[in-house]
Design an enzyme around this catalytic site. Structure first.
Site, PDB file in Angstrom:
ATOM      1  N   LYS A   1       1.485   3.925  -3.426  1.00 30.05           N
ATOM      2  CA  LYS A   1       0.982   5.152  -2.200  1.00 30.05           C
ATOM      3  C   LYS A   1       2.013   6.344  -3.483  1.00 30.05           C
ATOM      4  O   LYS A   1       1.929   7.532  -3.637  1.00 30.05           O
ATOM      5  CB  LYS A   1       0.223   5.635  -1.515  1.00 30.05           C
ATOM      6  CG  LYS A   1      -1.174   5.080  -0.838  1.00 30.05           C
ATOM      7  CD  LYS A   1      -1.920   5.694  -1.473  1.00 30.05           C
ATOM      8  CE  LYS A   1      -2.573   7.300  -1.395  1.00 30.05           C
ATOM      9  NZ  LYS A   1      -3.679   7.564  -2.066  1.00 30.05           N
TER      10      LYS A   1
ATOM     11  N   TYR B   1       1.078  -1.364  -0.274  1.00 29.50           N
ATOM     12  CA  TYR B   1      -0.076   0.000   0.206  1.00 29.50           C
ATOM     13  C   TYR B   1       0.945   1.039   0.445  1.00 29.50           C
ATOM     14  O   TYR B   1       0.472   1.866  -0.526  1.00 29.50           O
ATOM     15  CB  TYR B   1      -0.978   0.084   1.247  1.00 29.50           C
ATOM     16  CG  TYR B   1      -1.928   1.429   1.540  1.00 29.50           C
ATOM     17  CD1 TYR B   1      -2.575   2.108   0.210  1.00 29.50           C
ATOM     18  CD2 TYR B   1      -0.954   2.039   2.381  1.00 29.50           C
ATOM     19  CE1 TYR B   1      -3.065   3.005   0.954  1.00 29.50           C
ATOM     20  CE2 TYR B   1      -1.880   3.693   2.657  1.00 29.50           C
ATOM     21  CZ  TYR B   1      -2.781   3.745   1.842  1.00 29.50           C
ATOM     22  OH  TYR B   1      -3.446   4.691   2.795  1.00 29.50           O
TER      23      TYR B   1
END
Length: 285
Positions: A130, A126
């Protein structure tokens, strides 16, 4: 000013929607994935061509941190490719992009709040996706705001506050990790910040950190959420609560830059939590 808000069904998008009437100078258009799939480059290009915008707030994101470890391709499409296609469209049509990022771009090895100048080193998929989304925006655009935030919650969607309240209805005791330190952020406070940036037509572009004021563990936060309820909250170390993804042990964000450059006021986390809980309880009645 015409403003596109992606991820309209998420908690931040819904909080922005709640504030719409307070910003009469802004014409906000909200889209969810069915309205506009940001991972479809042609769809994004066509949407921007057909609709004139001055700003785009990208609230769309893949935020299931643990699931991202096995759904890497999907997380990458939404968190990296999506921002890329939005940035390309913003560049072509002279639109200012406001993109929401995360404290999870850092590895948690520091013991002092992270500044925007600190070097990112994400621990999980994640965080990697990002960070790559941030990178591609910086490569393509000059006029952008990347707002990193942390521990986002609201009366909407799936978040830690709502999880704790739900568990309190069926349990007498709950275990919460006490060795991960960060700062909760009420999504409605962040929504105000984003709309104020646009209303004031801020030109100090770049990366900023925003969270509420304060630092605590998830255990401390849980106790505050459940104060006054008949449930025992027990602190445990992270190794006793196995998750699919590694998380930084410390991810407090330094908000001095956004206060100085954009004249943003930072609310105390306890005040914001009380506001959110009051709203949540009123909606549940």
């Amino acid at each position: 000013m015409n403003v596109l808000v992606t991820g309209a069904d998420g908690q931040l998008g819904r909080c922005i929607k709640d504030l719409e009437n307070q910003y009469s100078n802004l014409n906000l258009m909200f889209v969810n994935r069915q309205d506009l799939d940001i991972t479809d480059e042609q769809a994004v290009a066509s949407y921007f061509k057909q609709n004139p915008f001055d700003y785009c707030i990208n609230c769309a994101a893949y935020t299931a941190v643990d699931n991202a470890e096995t759904e890497k391709e999907l997380a990458f499409k939404i968190n990296t490719e999506g921002p890329k296609y939005l940035a390309l469209a913003c560049k072509e049509h002279a639109v200012v992009l406001i993109h929401i990022s995360t404290d999870f771009v850092f590895d948690g090895q520091q013991k002092t709040p992270y500044k925007e100048s600190d070097i990112p080193n994400p621990l999980n998929v994640y965080g990697v996706t990002k960070l790559k989304g941030e990178d591609v925006i910086q490569q393509l655009l000059d006029n952008y705001f990347i707002i990193r935030t942390s521990w986002l919650y609201s009366e909407y969607g799936h978040n830690f506050v709502k999880t704790m309240l739900r568990l309190a209805e069926t349990r007498d005791e709950i275990d919460v990790v006490s060795d991960q330190i960060g700062t909760p952020t009420y999504a409605k406070d962040l929504a105000h910040v984003l709309l104020n940036i646009i209303s004031r037509q801020q030109k100090h572009y770049g990366i900023y950190h925003y969270s509420n004021d304060g630092a605590m563990s998830w255990y401390d936060f849980a106790r505050a959420i459940l104060r006054g309820k008949h449930i025992k909250v027990t602190s445990i170390p992270s190794e006793m609560y196995k998750t699919g993804a590694l998380r930084p042990s410390y991810s407090v964000l330094d908000t001095a830059k956004i206060q100085d450059k954009l004249k943003v006021d930072i609310s105390d986390w306890e005040i914001s939590l009380r506001k959110a809980l009051t709203l949540y309880m009123s909606r549940e009645k």
